[in-house]
Design a protein around this motif. Structure first.
Motif, short mmCIF file in Angstrom:
data_model
loop_
_atom_site.label_atom_id
_atom_site.label_comp_id
_atom_site.label_asym_id
_atom_site.label_seq_id
_atom_site.Cartn_x
_atom_site.Cartn_y
_atom_site.Cartn_z
N TYR A 1 -12.96 -70.01 -79.60
CA TYR A 1 -13.66 -68.77 -79.29
C TYR A 1 -12.66 -67.65 -79.07
O TYR A 1 -11.54 -67.87 -78.60
N SER A 2 -13.06 -66.43 -79.40
CA SER A 2 -12.15 -65.30 -79.23
C SER A 2 -12.94 -64.00 -78.97
O SER A 2 -14.11 -63.89 -79.33
N LYS A 3 -12.24 -63.04 -78.37
CA LYS A 3 -12.86 -61.76 -78.03
C LYS A 3 -12.64 -60.71 -79.11
O LYS A 3 -13.47 -59.81 -79.30
N THR A 4 -11.51 -60.80 -79.81
CA THR A 4 -11.18 -59.80 -80.82
C THR A 4 -11.06 -60.42 -82.20
O THR A 4 -10.89 -61.64 -82.33
N TYR A 5 -11.13 -59.56 -83.20
CA TYR A 5 -11.04 -60.03 -84.58
C TYR A 5 -9.64 -60.59 -84.86
O TYR A 5 -9.48 -61.56 -85.61
N GLU A 6 -8.61 -59.97 -84.23
CA GLU A 6 -7.24 -60.45 -84.42
C GLU A 6 -7.08 -61.88 -83.89
O GLU A 6 -6.48 -62.75 -84.55
N GLU A 7 -7.62 -62.13 -82.71
CA GLU A 7 -7.57 -63.49 -82.15
C GLU A 7 -8.35 -64.47 -83.03
O GLU A 7 -7.92 -65.61 -83.24
N HIS A 8 -9.45 -63.97 -83.56
CA HIS A 8 -10.27 -64.81 -84.43
C HIS A 8 -9.51 -65.22 -85.69
O HIS A 8 -9.54 -66.39 -86.09
N GLN A 9 -8.79 -64.28 -86.28
CA GLN A 9 -8.01 -64.57 -87.48
C GLN A 9 -6.92 -65.60 -87.20
O GLN A 9 -6.65 -66.48 -88.02
N GLN A 10 -6.33 -65.51 -86.03
CA GLN A 10 -5.30 -66.49 -85.64
C GLN A 10 -5.92 -67.89 -85.51
O GLN A 10 -5.32 -68.88 -85.93
#
Length: 392
Positions: free
Chosen positions: A370-379
Protein backbone atom coordinates in the motif's frame (compact mmCIF):
# COMPACT_ATOMS: atom_id res chain seq x y z
CA UNK A 1 -5.76 -84.43 96.28
CA UNK A 2 -8.98 -82.57 95.75
CA UNK A 3 -7.26 -79.33 96.44
CA UNK A 4 -4.65 -80.05 93.80
CA UNK A 5 -7.31 -80.70 91.18
CA UNK A 6 -8.90 -77.36 91.95
CA UNK A 7 -5.58 -75.66 91.63
CA UNK A 8 -5.01 -77.29 88.27
CA UNK A 9 -8.41 -76.10 87.08
CA UNK A 10 -7.64 -72.63 88.26
CA UNK A 11 -4.36 -72.69 86.40
CA UNK A 12 -6.07 -73.72 83.23
CA UNK A 13 -8.46 -70.85 83.54
CA UNK A 14 -5.72 -68.38 84.31
CA UNK A 15 -3.56 -69.68 81.45
CA UNK A 16 -5.71 -67.83 78.95
CA UNK A 17 -3.92 -64.50 78.04
CA UNK A 18 -5.77 -61.49 79.37
CA UNK A 19 -7.31 -59.04 76.76
CA UNK A 20 -7.41 -61.46 73.79
CA UNK A 21 -11.20 -61.20 73.27
CA UNK A 22 -11.24 -57.36 73.28
CA UNK A 23 -8.42 -57.20 70.74
CA UNK A 24 -10.34 -59.44 68.31
CA UNK A 25 -13.40 -57.30 68.67
CA UNK A 26 -11.43 -54.12 67.93
CA UNK A 27 -9.92 -55.77 64.85
CA UNK A 28 -13.34 -56.74 63.56
CA UNK A 29 -14.69 -53.21 64.14
CA UNK A 30 -11.76 -51.66 62.25
CA UNK A 31 -12.25 -54.02 59.33
CA UNK A 32 -15.98 -53.28 59.20
CA UNK A 33 -15.31 -49.51 59.34
CA UNK A 34 -12.82 -49.72 56.45
CA UNK A 35 -15.22 -51.81 54.39
CA UNK A 36 -18.03 -49.33 55.01
CA UNK A 37 -15.81 -46.45 53.90
CA UNK A 38 -14.93 -48.27 50.69
CA UNK A 39 -18.60 -49.00 50.06
CA UNK A 40 -19.53 -45.36 50.73
CA UNK A 41 -16.78 -44.07 48.42
CA UNK A 42 -17.76 -46.56 45.72
CA UNK A 43 -21.45 -45.67 45.95
CA UNK A 44 -20.60 -41.97 45.97
CA UNK A 45 -18.35 -42.35 42.94
CA UNK A 46 -21.05 -44.33 41.10
CA UNK A 47 -23.58 -41.61 41.89
CA UNK A 48 -21.23 -38.90 40.58
CA UNK A 49 -20.54 -40.90 37.42
CA UNK A 50 -24.26 -41.55 36.98
CA UNK A 51 -25.10 -37.85 37.40
CA UNK A 52 -22.31 -36.90 35.00
CA UNK A 53 -23.65 -39.21 32.30
CA UNK A 54 -27.17 -37.99 33.01
CA UNK A 55 -25.92 -34.44 32.44
CA UNK A 56 -24.18 -35.44 29.21
CA UNK A 57 -27.30 -37.26 28.08
CA UNK A 58 -29.48 -34.26 28.87
CA UNK A 59 -27.18 -31.94 26.93
CA UNK A 60 -27.09 -34.36 24.00
CA UNK A 61 -30.89 -34.58 23.91
CA UNK A 62 -31.28 -30.80 24.14
CA UNK A 63 -28.74 -30.30 21.37
CA UNK A 64 -30.35 -32.99 19.21
CA UNK A 65 -33.74 -31.29 19.50
CA UNK A 66 -32.29 -28.27 17.69
CA UNK A 67 -31.47 -28.08 13.94
CA UNK A 68 -28.22 -29.84 13.05
CA UNK A 69 -26.89 -26.75 11.27
CA UNK A 70 -29.10 -23.61 11.56
CA UNK A 71 -27.07 -21.76 8.91
CA UNK A 72 -26.98 -24.51 6.30
CA UNK A 73 -28.59 -23.97 2.93
CA UNK A 74 -27.70 -27.47 1.74
CA UNK A 75 -30.57 -29.51 0.34
CA UNK A 76 -30.37 -33.26 1.00
CA UNK A 77 -32.52 -35.79 -0.81
CA UNK A 78 -33.89 -38.53 1.46
CA UNK A 79 -35.89 -41.62 0.53
CA UNK A 80 -38.35 -42.96 3.11
CA UNK A 81 -39.36 -46.53 2.18
CA UNK A 82 -42.94 -47.77 2.51
CA UNK A 83 -43.69 -49.20 5.95
CA UNK A 84 -40.83 -47.40 7.74
CA UNK A 85 -41.27 -47.02 11.49
CA UNK A 86 -40.53 -43.76 13.28
CA UNK A 87 -37.31 -45.29 14.59
CA UNK A 88 -36.26 -46.36 11.09
CA UNK A 89 -37.06 -42.90 9.72
CA UNK A 90 -34.96 -41.34 12.47
CA UNK A 91 -32.03 -43.64 11.62
CA UNK A 92 -32.31 -42.71 7.92
CA UNK A 93 -32.35 -38.98 8.70
CA UNK A 94 -29.33 -39.36 10.97
CA UNK A 95 -27.34 -41.30 8.35
CA UNK A 96 -28.17 -38.61 5.77
CA UNK A 97 -26.89 -35.92 8.18
CA UNK A 98 -30.25 -34.15 8.34
CA UNK A 99 -30.59 -34.56 12.12
CA UNK A 100 -28.15 -35.24 14.93
CA UNK A 101 -29.84 -38.29 16.51
CA UNK A 102 -32.37 -40.81 15.25
CA UNK A 103 -33.00 -41.91 18.85
CA UNK A 104 -33.95 -38.36 19.89
CA UNK A 105 -36.12 -37.97 16.78
CA UNK A 106 -38.05 -41.12 17.73
CA UNK A 107 -38.43 -39.85 21.31
CA UNK A 108 -39.56 -36.44 20.02
CA UNK A 109 -42.31 -37.68 17.68
CA UNK A 110 -43.62 -40.00 20.41
CA UNK A 111 -43.71 -37.25 23.03
CA UNK A 112 -45.49 -34.92 20.60
CA UNK A 113 -47.78 -37.73 19.42
CA UNK A 114 -46.75 -37.15 15.83
CA UNK A 115 -47.06 -39.83 13.20
CA UNK A 116 -48.79 -40.89 10.01
CA UNK A 117 -45.52 -40.22 8.19
CA UNK A 118 -45.65 -40.99 4.49
CA UNK A 119 -43.18 -42.75 2.25
CA UNK A 120 -41.50 -41.00 -0.67
CA UNK A 121 -38.59 -38.80 -1.70
CA UNK A 122 -37.96 -35.65 0.31
CA UNK A 123 -35.62 -32.67 0.22
CA UNK A 124 -34.53 -31.82 3.74
CA UNK A 125 -32.07 -29.25 5.07
CA UNK A 126 -29.91 -29.54 8.21
CA UNK A 127 -31.32 -26.13 9.18
CA UNK A 128 -34.83 -27.59 9.59
CA UNK A 129 -36.28 -28.18 13.07
CA UNK A 130 -37.66 -31.57 14.10
CA UNK A 131 -41.17 -30.10 13.92
CA UNK A 132 -40.60 -28.85 10.35
CA UNK A 133 -39.26 -32.26 9.34
CA UNK A 134 -42.20 -34.02 10.99
CA UNK A 135 -44.79 -31.81 9.27
CA UNK A 136 -43.08 -32.38 5.92
CA UNK A 137 -43.19 -36.13 6.48
CA UNK A 138 -46.88 -35.92 7.29
CA UNK A 139 -47.61 -34.06 4.04
CA UNK A 140 -45.83 -36.70 1.97
CA UNK A 141 -42.98 -36.70 -0.52
CA UNK A 142 -42.46 -37.31 -4.20
CA UNK A 143 -42.93 -40.76 -5.70
CA UNK A 144 -39.79 -40.26 -7.82
CA UNK A 145 -36.29 -38.95 -7.03
CA UNK A 146 -36.27 -35.18 -6.59
CA UNK A 147 -32.78 -33.89 -7.27
CA UNK A 148 -31.88 -33.53 -10.91
CA UNK A 149 -28.72 -31.54 -10.28
CA UNK A 150 -26.88 -29.05 -8.11
CA UNK A 151 -25.56 -25.63 -8.98
CA UNK A 152 -22.60 -24.25 -7.07
CA UNK A 153 -22.31 -20.47 -7.23
CA UNK A 154 -18.79 -19.69 -6.07
CA UNK A 155 -17.70 -16.42 -4.52
CA UNK A 156 -16.82 -13.76 -7.06
CA UNK A 157 -18.10 -15.52 -10.20
CA UNK A 158 -20.03 -13.72 -12.93
CA UNK A 159 -23.44 -14.46 -14.41
CA UNK A 160 -21.71 -15.86 -17.49
CA UNK A 161 -19.81 -18.33 -15.30
CA UNK A 162 -22.98 -19.26 -13.43
CA UNK A 163 -24.54 -20.00 -16.82
CA UNK A 164 -21.71 -22.45 -17.54
CA UNK A 165 -22.32 -24.16 -14.19
CA UNK A 166 -26.05 -24.43 -14.83
CA UNK A 167 -25.59 -25.97 -18.26
CA UNK A 168 -23.01 -28.41 -16.94
CA UNK A 169 -25.00 -29.68 -13.97
CA UNK A 170 -28.69 -29.31 -14.86
CA UNK A 171 -31.16 -29.85 -17.68
CA UNK A 172 -31.16 -26.11 -18.44
CA UNK A 173 -29.13 -24.41 -21.17
CA UNK A 174 -26.81 -21.47 -20.61
CA UNK A 175 -28.50 -19.55 -23.41
CA UNK A 176 -31.91 -19.91 -21.71
CA UNK A 177 -30.41 -18.69 -18.44
CA UNK A 178 -28.80 -15.63 -20.08
CA UNK A 179 -32.05 -14.83 -21.88
CA UNK A 180 -33.85 -14.96 -18.54
CA UNK A 181 -31.31 -12.49 -17.15
CA UNK A 182 -32.60 -10.01 -19.74
CA UNK A 183 -36.30 -10.84 -19.39
CA UNK A 184 -37.68 -7.56 -18.06
CA UNK A 185 -41.03 -9.01 -16.98
CA UNK A 186 -39.27 -11.61 -14.87
CA UNK A 187 -36.89 -9.01 -13.43
CA UNK A 188 -39.77 -6.68 -12.53
CA UNK A 189 -41.57 -9.52 -10.70
CA UNK A 190 -38.45 -10.14 -8.64
CA UNK A 191 -38.16 -6.43 -7.86
CA UNK A 192 -41.77 -6.34 -6.65
CA UNK A 193 -41.11 -9.36 -4.43
CA UNK A 194 -37.74 -8.14 -3.08
CA UNK A 195 -37.95 -4.32 -3.24
CA UNK A 196 -35.29 -3.61 -0.59
CA UNK A 197 -32.79 -5.67 -2.54
CA UNK A 198 -33.58 -4.88 -6.19
CA UNK A 199 -35.10 -1.40 -6.36
CA UNK A 200 -31.77 0.19 -7.28
CA UNK A 201 -30.72 -2.65 -9.61
CA UNK A 202 -33.70 -3.21 -11.89
CA UNK A 203 -33.72 -0.43 -14.41
CA UNK A 204 -30.06 0.53 -13.87
CA UNK A 205 -28.54 1.88 -17.07
CA UNK A 206 -25.60 0.48 -19.05
CA UNK A 207 -25.38 -2.77 -17.06
CA UNK A 208 -24.65 -6.07 -18.74
CA UNK A 209 -27.05 -7.96 -16.47
CA UNK A 210 -29.32 -6.37 -13.90
CA UNK A 211 -28.99 -9.36 -11.59
CA UNK A 212 -25.19 -9.37 -11.67
CA UNK A 213 -24.15 -9.22 -8.04
CA UNK A 214 -27.52 -10.47 -6.76
CA UNK A 215 -27.13 -14.24 -7.15
CA UNK A 216 -25.69 -15.24 -3.81
CA UNK A 217 -22.71 -17.65 -3.67
CA UNK A 218 -24.04 -20.97 -2.31
CA UNK A 219 -24.96 -24.52 -3.35
CA UNK A 220 -28.45 -24.92 -4.80
CA UNK A 221 -30.15 -28.28 -5.21
CA UNK A 222 -32.65 -28.61 -8.06
CA UNK A 223 -35.59 -30.98 -8.13
CA UNK A 224 -36.88 -32.41 -11.38
CA UNK A 225 -40.02 -30.27 -11.31
CA UNK A 226 -38.21 -26.98 -10.60
CA UNK A 227 -38.11 -24.33 -13.32
CA UNK A 228 -35.20 -22.13 -14.28
CA UNK A 229 -37.13 -19.15 -12.90
CA UNK A 230 -37.45 -20.87 -9.53
CA UNK A 231 -33.74 -21.66 -9.46
CA UNK A 232 -32.83 -18.03 -10.10
CA UNK A 233 -35.34 -16.81 -7.53
CA UNK A 234 -33.78 -19.12 -4.93
CA UNK A 235 -30.47 -17.37 -5.56
CA UNK A 236 -32.06 -13.93 -5.26
CA UNK A 237 -33.98 -14.99 -2.14
CA UNK A 238 -30.73 -16.15 -0.54
CA UNK A 239 -29.11 -12.81 -1.41
CA UNK A 240 -32.00 -10.97 0.25
CA UNK A 241 -31.69 -13.10 3.38
CA UNK A 242 -27.96 -12.41 3.65
CA UNK A 243 -28.27 -8.65 3.05
CA UNK A 244 -31.32 -8.00 5.23
CA UNK A 245 -29.26 -7.19 8.36
CA UNK A 246 -27.24 -4.61 6.37
CA UNK A 247 -29.91 -2.57 4.56
CA UNK A 248 -30.02 0.00 7.37
CA UNK A 249 -26.22 0.35 7.44
CA UNK A 250 -26.09 0.76 3.64
CA UNK A 251 -28.64 3.56 3.86
CA UNK A 252 -26.73 5.23 6.72
CA UNK A 253 -23.63 5.27 4.49
CA UNK A 254 -25.66 7.17 1.83
CA UNK A 255 -25.33 4.30 -0.60
CA UNK A 256 -27.83 2.31 -2.63
CA UNK A 257 -27.68 -1.48 -2.57
CA UNK A 258 -26.47 -1.30 -6.17
CA UNK A 259 -23.56 0.94 -5.20
CA UNK A 260 -22.67 -1.14 -2.15
CA UNK A 261 -22.63 -4.40 -4.12
CA UNK A 262 -20.74 -2.81 -6.99
CA UNK A 263 -17.93 -1.75 -4.67
CA UNK A 264 -18.12 -5.11 -2.87
CA UNK A 265 -17.63 -6.93 -6.18
CA UNK A 266 -14.53 -4.86 -6.93
CA UNK A 267 -13.13 -5.37 -3.43
CA UNK A 268 -13.81 -9.12 -3.70
CA UNK A 269 -11.86 -9.30 -6.95
CA UNK A 270 -8.91 -7.19 -5.80
CA UNK A 271 -8.36 -8.58 -2.29
CA UNK A 272 -6.32 -11.67 -1.54
CA UNK A 273 -7.42 -12.01 2.10
CA UNK A 274 -10.35 -10.71 4.12
CA UNK A 275 -8.06 -8.34 6.00
CA UNK A 276 -6.75 -6.91 2.71
CA UNK A 277 -10.32 -6.36 1.50
CA UNK A 278 -11.03 -4.09 4.46
CA UNK A 279 -7.96 -1.97 3.61
CA UNK A 280 -8.65 -1.93 -0.14
CA UNK A 281 -12.23 -0.83 0.55
CA UNK A 282 -10.76 2.11 2.48
CA UNK A 283 -8.44 2.96 -0.42
CA UNK A 284 -11.33 3.04 -2.90
CA UNK A 285 -13.35 5.20 -0.50
CA UNK A 286 -10.41 7.62 -0.29
CA UNK A 287 -10.13 7.76 -4.08
CA UNK A 288 -13.86 8.34 -4.53
CA UNK A 289 -13.73 11.14 -1.96
CA UNK A 290 -10.95 12.81 -3.96
CA UNK A 291 -12.83 12.22 -7.24
CA UNK A 292 -10.01 9.98 -8.47
CA UNK A 293 -10.66 7.15 -10.91
CA UNK A 294 -10.69 3.74 -9.23
CA UNK A 295 -8.46 2.23 -11.93
CA UNK A 296 -9.35 -1.34 -11.06
CA UNK A 297 -8.44 -4.31 -13.25
CA UNK A 298 -11.52 -6.18 -11.97
CA UNK A 299 -13.84 -3.81 -13.83
CA UNK A 300 -11.68 -3.82 -16.96
CA UNK A 301 -11.71 -7.62 -17.02
CA UNK A 302 -15.48 -7.57 -16.74
CA UNK A 303 -15.67 -5.06 -19.59
CA UNK A 304 -13.52 -7.36 -21.74
CA UNK A 305 -15.77 -10.30 -20.96
CA UNK A 306 -12.89 -12.68 -20.19
CA UNK A 307 -10.54 -13.34 -17.33
CA UNK A 308 -6.97 -12.12 -17.79
CA UNK A 309 -4.11 -12.51 -15.33
CA UNK A 310 -2.24 -9.54 -16.77
CA UNK A 311 -3.99 -6.47 -18.19
CA UNK A 312 -2.25 -4.79 -21.17
CA UNK A 313 -2.24 -1.08 -22.00
CA UNK A 314 -4.46 -1.92 -24.95
CA UNK A 315 -6.98 -3.52 -22.59
CA UNK A 316 -7.13 -0.29 -20.62
CA UNK A 317 -8.51 1.45 -23.70
CA UNK A 318 -11.60 -0.77 -23.97
CA UNK A 319 -14.67 1.33 -24.67
CA UNK A 320 -17.03 0.38 -21.86
CA UNK A 321 -18.78 2.11 -18.95
CA UNK A 322 -17.15 -0.60 -16.80
CA UNK A 323 -13.67 0.67 -17.69
CA UNK A 324 -12.86 2.57 -14.51
CA UNK A 325 -9.50 3.64 -15.88
CA UNK A 326 -11.40 5.95 -18.22
CA UNK A 327 -14.58 6.61 -16.25
CA UNK A 328 -15.06 8.12 -12.81
CA UNK A 329 -17.14 6.61 -10.04
CA UNK A 330 -18.16 3.02 -9.41
CA UNK A 331 -19.39 2.16 -12.88
CA UNK A 332 -22.88 0.93 -13.78
CA UNK A 333 -23.05 -2.12 -11.53
CA UNK A 334 -21.37 -5.16 -9.92
CA UNK A 335 -18.67 -7.02 -11.81
CA UNK A 336 -19.33 -10.37 -10.10
CA UNK A 337 -21.41 -11.91 -7.33
CA UNK A 338 -19.60 -11.13 -4.08
CA UNK A 339 -20.11 -12.87 -0.70
CA UNK A 340 -21.34 -11.05 2.38
CA UNK A 341 -17.75 -10.79 3.66
CA UNK A 342 -16.91 -8.37 0.82
CA UNK A 343 -19.92 -6.21 1.68
CA UNK A 344 -18.79 -6.13 5.31
CA UNK A 345 -15.44 -4.75 4.14
CA UNK A 346 -17.20 -2.02 2.16
CA UNK A 347 -19.35 -1.02 5.13
CA UNK A 348 -16.44 -1.14 7.59
CA UNK A 349 -13.30 -0.06 5.69
CA UNK A 350 -9.98 0.06 7.55
CA UNK A 351 -6.98 2.40 7.64
CA UNK A 352 -8.67 5.26 5.76
CA UNK A 353 -6.87 7.66 8.09
CA UNK A 354 -3.51 6.39 6.82
CA UNK A 355 -4.23 8.10 3.52
CA UNK A 356 -3.52 5.14 1.23
CA UNK A 357 -4.51 5.79 -2.38
CA UNK A 358 -2.68 3.00 -4.22
CA UNK A 359 -1.99 -0.70 -3.85
CA UNK A 360 -0.36 -3.45 -5.87
CA UNK A 361 -0.53 -7.19 -5.24
CA UNK A 362 2.11 -9.80 -5.84
CA UNK A 363 -0.10 -12.47 -7.42
CA UNK A 364 2.43 -15.20 -6.71
CA UNK A 365 2.73 -14.56 -2.97
CA UNK A 366 -0.55 -12.78 -2.35
CA UNK A 367 1.22 -9.95 -0.52
CA UNK A 368 -0.21 -6.47 -1.09
CA UNK A 369 1.80 -3.24 -0.92
CA UNK A 370 0.00 0.00 0.00
CA UNK A 371 1.15 3.55 -0.66
CA UNK A 372 0.04 7.16 -0.29
CA UNK A 373 1.68 8.65 -3.37
CA UNK A 374 2.06 7.63 -6.98
CA UNK A 375 5.86 7.67 -6.60
CA UNK A 376 5.70 5.17 -3.73
CA UNK A 377 3.28 3.10 -5.76
CA UNK A 378 5.68 2.92 -8.71
CA UNK A 379 8.45 1.75 -6.39
CA UNK A 380 6.18 -1.00 -5.08
CA UNK A 381 5.26 -2.03 -8.62
CA UNK A 382 8.94 -2.34 -9.54
CA UNK A 383 9.57 -4.35 -6.37
CA UNK A 384 6.77 -6.79 -7.24
CA UNK A 385 8.08 -7.15 -10.79
CA UNK A 386 11.62 -7.85 -9.55
CA UNK A 387 10.34 -10.38 -7.01
CA UNK A 388 8.43 -12.23 -9.72
CA UNK A 389 11.40 -12.22 -12.10
CA UNK A 390 13.69 -13.48 -9.31
CA UNK A 391 11.32 -16.35 -8.47
CA UNK A 392 11.08 -17.43 -12.10
Amino acid sequence: MIQNKKNKKNKKVSSTPSGTNSTCKSSHVAKNSAAQKIIHWTVGLLIVVFLFFCFLGYRFVQKSLKPLDPNSNQSIEVKIPIGSTNKEIGDILQKKHVIRSGFVFNYYVKSKRLGAFKAGYYNFKPSMSLMQISKTLQKGGSSTPIDSGKVVVREGVTIEQIGDEIQKNTKFKKSDFLNLMKNQDFLNKLKDKYPDLLSSAIGAKDVKYQLEGYLYPATYGINKHETLEQLVENMVKKENQELKPYYKKIKEENMTVQQALTLASIVEGEGTTQESRYIIAGIFENRLQKNMKLQTDVAVTYALGKHKQNISYKDLEVDSPYNLYKNNGLGPGPCNNPPISALKAVLNPKDRDKGYLYFVANMKTGKIYYSKTYEEHQQNVEKVQKDNEYKK
